[in-house]
Design a protein around this motif. Structure first.
Motif, mmCIF file in Angstrom:
data_model
loop_
_atom_site.group_PDB
_atom_site.id
_atom_site.type_symbol
_atom_site.label_atom_id
_atom_site.label_comp_id
_atom_site.label_asym_id
_atom_site.label_seq_id
_atom_site.Cartn_x
_atom_site.Cartn_y
_atom_site.Cartn_z
ATOM 1 N N SER A 24 0.839 -1.194 0.000
ATOM 2 C CA SER A 24 0.000 0.000 0.000
ATOM 3 C C SER A 24 0.879 1.250 0.000
ATOM 4 C CB SER A 24 -0.946 0.001 1.201
ATOM 5 O OG SER A 24 -0.264 0.354 2.382
ATOM 6 N N THR A 58 -4.459 -0.383 2.176
ATOM 7 C CA THR A 58 -4.582 -1.769 2.616
ATOM 8 C C THR A 58 -5.861 -2.417 2.102
ATOM 9 O OG1 THR A 58 -3.218 -1.330 4.551
ATOM 10 C CG2 THR A 58 -4.685 -3.228 4.680
ATOM 11 N N ALA A 102 -9.216 -6.700 4.716
ATOM 12 C CA ALA A 102 -7.892 -7.120 4.253
ATOM 13 C C ALA A 102 -7.606 -8.556 4.682
ATOM 14 C CB ALA A 102 -6.817 -6.180 4.784
ATOM 15 N N VAL A 121 0.488 -7.161 6.909
ATOM 16 C CA VAL A 121 -0.376 -6.012 7.193
ATOM 17 C C VAL A 121 -0.294 -5.712 8.681
ATOM 18 C CG1 VAL A 121 -2.725 -5.115 7.161
ATOM 19 C CG2 VAL A 121 -1.925 -6.560 5.278
#
Length: 164
Positions: A24, A58, A102, A121
């Motif tokens: 991202s 994200t 996500a 993440v």
């Protein structure tokens, strides 16, 4: 520390893998650290065929991972995907929605396609927590490296089992 008890993964046999790192664009400093960690893990494993893609945030990671897993890169099947992003808790439920989307989206991509997805993440309460996990100088953890190593190790393990 969340990294307590994590395995020491030594990835062997990853040299011929095709890997896509999807990152991202939010939080430049954190993302720079995560990407550096991913690049280092790829180099340590001898992976020469790696492509980086950038998406806005994200939330966009799952759709990018899904497309890449299905279409491949320049006619080559993708052996592993690494998804890198960061979500910082704010004062609204937005954090929960993005984190859930996500997580479930990337899990669905891996399950549906059989392509391992390294989950890099960060879901943090504040900037300090994110910086501490980004693999920067002074960070206690290097989640970009960890997610990449996990994806590579899984891809090597699954190489003997063709996708159905």
């Amino acid at each position: 520390m969340s990294g307590h008890g994590s395995p020491e993964l030594a990835v062997e046999g990853a040299e011929g893998l095709t890997v896509v790192v999807i990152a991202s664009q939010w939080h430049d400093e954190v993302m720079a650290g995560l990407l550096d960690g991913a690049r280092r893990a790829l180099a340590e494993a001898g992976v020469a065929d790696a492509v980086e893609l950038r998406v806005p945030g994200t939330f966009e990671l799952p759709v990018a991972a899904s497309r890449v897993a299905a279409a491949g890169i320049d006619g080559r099947a993708v052996d592993a995907i690494v998804a890198l992003g960061v979500v910082i808790r704010g004062g609204t439920p937005h954090f929960d929605y993005v984190c859930q989307a996500a997580t479930s989206g990337l899990t669905a991509v891996a399950e549906r396609t059989g392509v391992p997805v390294g989950f890099g993440v960060l879901t943090c309460d504040d900037d300090e927590q994110a910086l501490d996990r980004a693999g920067l100088a002074g960070s206690h953890e290097d989640k970009g490296h960890e997610a990449t190593t996990a994806a590579l190790a899984t891809a090597v393990t699954l190489a003997a089992y063709p996708r159905g």
